[in-house]
Each structure stands twice: as structure tokens, then as C-alpha cells.
Scaffold this motif. Structure first.
Motif, PDB file in Angstrom:
ATOM      1  N   MET A 122      58.071  32.405  33.654  1.00  0.00           N
ATOM      2  CA  MET A 122      56.695  32.784  33.944  1.00  0.00           C
ATOM      3  C   MET A 122      56.676  34.159  34.616  1.00  0.00           C
ATOM      4  N   LYS A 123      55.805  35.095  34.166  1.00  0.00           N
ATOM      5  CA  LYS A 123      55.764  36.452  34.670  1.00  0.00           C
ATOM      6  C   LYS A 123      55.146  36.517  36.063  1.00  0.00           C
ATOM      7  N   ASN A 124      55.726  37.392  36.908  1.00  0.00           N
ATOM      8  CA  ASN A 124      55.192  37.584  38.264  1.00  0.00           C
ATOM      9  C   ASN A 124      54.368  38.871  38.312  1.00  0.00           C
ATOM     10  N   ASP A 125      53.366  38.970  37.420  1.00  0.00           N
ATOM     11  CA  ASP A 125      52.554  40.184  37.370  1.00  0.00           C
ATOM     12  C   ASP A 125      51.096  39.925  37.729  1.00  0.00           C
ATOM     13  N   TYR A 126      50.846  38.801  38.407  1.00  0.00           N
ATOM     14  CA  TYR A 126      49.483  38.466  38.827  1.00  0.00           C
ATOM     15  C   TYR A 126      49.262  38.847  40.289  1.00  0.00           C
ATOM     16  N   CYS A 127      48.003  39.044  40.638  1.00  0.00           N
ATOM     17  CA  CYS A 127      47.642  39.351  42.018  1.00  0.00           C
ATOM     18  C   CYS A 127      46.343  38.636  42.379  1.00  0.00           C
ATOM     19  N   VAL A 128      46.068  38.568  43.674  1.00  0.00           N
ATOM     20  CA  VAL A 128      44.776  38.085  44.172  1.00  0.00           C
ATOM     21  C   VAL A 128      44.112  39.279  44.835  1.00  0.00           C
ATOM     22  N   TYR A 129      42.846  39.514  44.498  1.00  0.00           N
ATOM     23  CA  TYR A 129      42.166  40.706  45.002  1.00  0.00           C
ATOM     24  C   TYR A 129      40.791  40.346  45.577  1.00  0.00           C
ATOM     25  N   LEU A 130      40.284  41.236  46.430  1.00  0.00           N
ATOM     26  CA  LEU A 130      38.975  41.068  47.060  1.00  0.00           C
ATOM     27  C   LEU A 130      38.092  42.260  46.696  1.00  0.00           C
ATOM     28  N   HIS A 131      36.832  41.976  46.461  1.00  0.00           N
ATOM     29  CA  HIS A 131      35.840  43.036  46.308  1.00  0.00           C
ATOM     30  C   HIS A 131      34.932  42.979  47.527  1.00  0.00           C
ATOM     31  N   ARG A 132      34.822  44.123  48.227  1.00  0.00           N
ATOM     32  CA  ARG A 132      34.004  44.194  49.446  1.00  0.00           C
ATOM     33  C   ARG A 132      32.783  45.089  49.221  1.00  0.00           C
ATOM     34  N   ARG A 133      31.687  44.703  49.813  1.00  0.00           N
ATOM     35  CA  ARG A 133      30.469  45.502  49.748  1.00  0.00           C
ATOM     36  C   ARG A 133      30.666  46.823  50.494  1.00  0.00           C
ATOM     37  N   LYS A 134      30.161  47.918  49.937  1.00  0.00           N
ATOM     38  CA  LYS A 134      30.298  49.219  50.590  1.00  0.00           C
ATOM     39  C   LYS A 134      29.377  49.360  51.798  1.00  0.00           C
ATOM     40  N   ASP A 135      28.263  48.599  51.826  1.00  0.00           N
ATOM     41  CA  ASP A 135      27.302  48.784  52.907  1.00  0.00           C
ATOM     42  C   ASP A 135      27.741  48.129  54.213  1.00  0.00           C
ATOM     43  N   ASN A 136      28.495  46.988  54.126  1.00  0.00           N
ATOM     44  CA  ASN A 136      28.918  46.325  55.376  1.00  0.00           C
ATOM     45  C   ASN A 136      30.370  45.836  55.350  1.00  0.00           C
ATOM     46  N   ASN A 137      31.080  46.166  54.272  1.00  0.00           N
ATOM     47  CA  ASN A 137      32.507  45.827  54.130  1.00  0.00           C
ATOM     48  C   ASN A 137      32.779  44.321  54.055  1.00  0.00           C
ATOM     49  N   SER A 138      31.767  43.501  53.834  1.00  0.00           N
ATOM     50  CA  SER A 138      31.977  42.058  53.725  1.00  0.00           C
ATOM     51  C   SER A 138      32.475  41.702  52.318  1.00  0.00           C
ATOM     52  N   ILE A 139      33.256  40.627  52.249  1.00  0.00           N
ATOM     53  CA  ILE A 139      33.786  40.167  50.959  1.00  0.00           C
ATOM     54  C   ILE A 139      32.672  39.501  50.163  1.00  0.00           C
ATOM     55  N   PHE A 140      32.503  39.901  48.912  1.00  0.00           N
ATOM     56  CA  PHE A 140      31.527  39.211  48.061  1.00  0.00           C
ATOM     57  C   PHE A 140      32.170  38.616  46.806  1.00  0.00           C
ATOM     58  N   TYR A 141      33.450  38.912  46.604  1.00  0.00           N
ATOM     59  CA  TYR A 141      34.119  38.361  45.423  1.00  0.00           C
ATOM     60  C   TYR A 141      35.618  38.209  45.671  1.00  0.00           C
ATOM     61  N   ILE A 142      36.172  37.079  45.243  1.00  0.00           N
ATOM     62  CA  ILE A 142      37.615  36.827  45.277  1.00  0.00           C
ATOM     63  C   ILE A 142      38.057  36.529  43.853  1.00  0.00           C
ATOM     64  N   GLY A 143      39.112  37.185  43.398  1.00  0.00           N
ATOM     65  CA  GLY A 143      39.557  36.948  42.029  1.00  0.00           C
ATOM     66  C   GLY A 143      41.062  37.013  41.894  1.00  0.00           C
TER      67      GLY A 143
END
Length: 278
Positions: free
Chosen positions: A1-22
């Protein structure tokens, strides 16, 4: 199984809060295609920044970390990547272990490990410790709804207690009660072995499994047929003439012949149970 996956966060630019996890591989964290409308609303209105939480993961490791991260965030308005790592045959331990645990005090033998509700996990919300799965007693096997998909409860129970499920095998209820999902009542066997623990079919007219009346236009040629499947998977059958033996005697001999063959098969480990055909 390939080890080329990651977990990432998308943060809002206005308050830096997380709005998406993928989770994803290669350019998925920066990709704007195949995003849902909720993601687009935030991204287009205030913009976003990207944070790589962890990389160098396998797909299953990434999925597990993604879910773990989501559950650790108190703000459940955060969007979660819609993961679907399971189908009707291939069940992943990490996936289910993140949501449910085995408990025989539950009528389904499963309880929720986390609060469930937001994001389409099930038809209605559940709290930690609530009964997981369909608790309605019916003639069909109970199921667990997760990520808008239904999974057979007895396969999930087996998976949690044993770590894996062989997709080529079936999980059999030993006592024939498909509502009894206690691990002591489950076993992993072949489809052929499963058939050897089946009760009498509802459409059986003779009252004996594997014995049926062969009706022909010429009533003089009517016979009782006895049939079974050998350990090699081949079907073996024998006919008993009603014109030669009489209807009752032909039926008796057909039943006797099949019972003797089943007994011989069991001596070689066929696995016909006492409830077979009852």
C-alpha cells in the motif's frame, strides 16, 4: 500500500478557523474541483489557507487520522471529507472501530463510540453509548447505517472482535437467529457450509430438505427425487419411482438415502448441523 496520502485542513482567511478536514494524495489539498457547495461558499466568500496536518500516510491511516481529528474538534460545523472505504464485502477495521464498539448489553451488540448525526452519518442523531444499528426485530438481518450506507451488523461485530472479515466467506448465525449477533453465535464459513445450517425453506412442499416430488404429465413416471451437494461442490441426485415402489415407500426411501449420504459427509467434516432442514 502506497504511503502518499495526507490529512489536510482548510482554514478561513478571515479568522483562521478550520472549516474543512480532508484526506488525499498528491495535489488534492490544493485542488478546487469536486468540492461541495458548503466548501465553495466559504472558499469563495472569505478565502482559505491550507495546512498539511500529516503526510506520508497510507489511505487507511489517512482516513483514520481524518476522523480522529474531526472528532477532537468541538465545533461540529466543520466539514468532513465524505469517506467511503467499505462496501458490502470489504470491511475495514479502522473505519468501524472509530465509530462503534462491541457490547452484548445492546440488543444489536453494538453501541456508538462517538456522537453521530451531523454530516449524513445516519438518519438521525445518536449519542455516545446509544444502541448502534437497527433495533427493530424483523425477519431480515439487522443493519448499521453509516455515511449513508447500510452495513450488515453481524459482519461488523465479527470484524470488531476478530480484526478482519474474509470477503470470500459469510458470517453465519449458528443458532439460525439473525437477530442474535453475540460473537459466540457467529462463525466465518463458506457459502456451502452456510447452506448446511439452513432451516427448511418456506417453499418446500415435501417437509424434508433436499427431497421433492418430480411431477410429469405422464403420472406413471412420477418420482421422488433426493438431492445433496458433496464436499467437492458437485450435486448428486437419485430418483425413486412411485409406480414401482408406491408413493409413501418411494418417499421414505428417498429421505433415508439422503440422510445416509449426509451422515457420511459429516464423517468427513461436511458440517451439516442438527438444525439443517428443521
Amino acid at each position: 500500500m502506497k504511503n502518499d496520502y495526507c490529512v489536510y485542513l482548510h482554514r478561513r482567511k478571515d479568522n483562521n478557523s478550520i472549516f474543512y478536514i480532508g484526506h488525499g494524495s498528491k495535489t488534492r489539498p490544493t485542488c478546487k474541483s469536486s468540492r461541495n457547495s458548503d466548501w465553495k461558499d466559504v472558499a469563495n466568500s472569505v478565502g482559505y489557507t491550507i495546512e498539511i496536518l500529516k503526510s506520508g500516510l497510507t489511505k487507511l491511516q489517512a482516513i483514520a487520522l481524518e476522523i480522529e481529528t474531526y472528532e477532537s474538534i468541538k465545533d461540529k460545523t466543520v466539514l468532513l471529507n465524505r469517506v467511503k472505504p467499505c462496501d458490502n464485502k470489504h470491511y475495514d477495521f479502522e473505519y468501524f472501530n472509530n465509530y462503534v464498539y462491541y457490547d452484548e448489553t445492546s440488543p444489536t451488540c453494538l453501541r456508538w463510540k462517538v456522537d453521530i448525526g451531523f454530516g449524513g452519518y445516519s438518519s438521525r442523531s445518536r449519542k455516545v453509548g446509544d444502541i448502534a444499528g437497527n433495533n427493530t426485530v424483523t425477519n431480515s438481518a439487522r443493519k448499521l447505517s453509516l455515511h449513508k450506507k447500510s452495513h450488515l451488523l453481524h459482519r461488523v461485530v465479527w470484524l470488531l472482535c476478530n480484526g478482519s472479515v474474509d470477503p470470500s466467506l459469510v458470517i453465519d448465525h449458528i443458532d439460525g437467529d439473525n437477530q442474535n449477533n453475540k460473537i459466540s453465535n457467529l462463525r466465518q464459513i463458506t457459502s456451502l457450509e452456510n447452506m448446511r445450517n439452513k432451516k427448511l425453506a418456506k417453499n418446500n412442499k415435501s417437509g424434508v430438505t433436499g427431497v421433492r416430488l418430480v411431477e410429469r404429465k405422464d403420472r406413471q413416471a412420477q418420482q421422488w427425487k433426493a438431492i445433496f451437494t458433496g464436499n467437492d461442490g458437485k450435486t448428486i441426485q437419485k430418483y425413486f419411482s412411485i409406480i414401482d415402489l408406491g408413493k409413501e415407500e418411494a418417499f421414505r426411501l428417498a429421505c433415508e438415502w439422503r440422510a445416509e449420504r449426509i451422515a457420511e459427509l459429516n464423517e468427513h467434516g461436511a458440517g451439516y448441523t442438527e438444525r439443517h432442514g428443521t
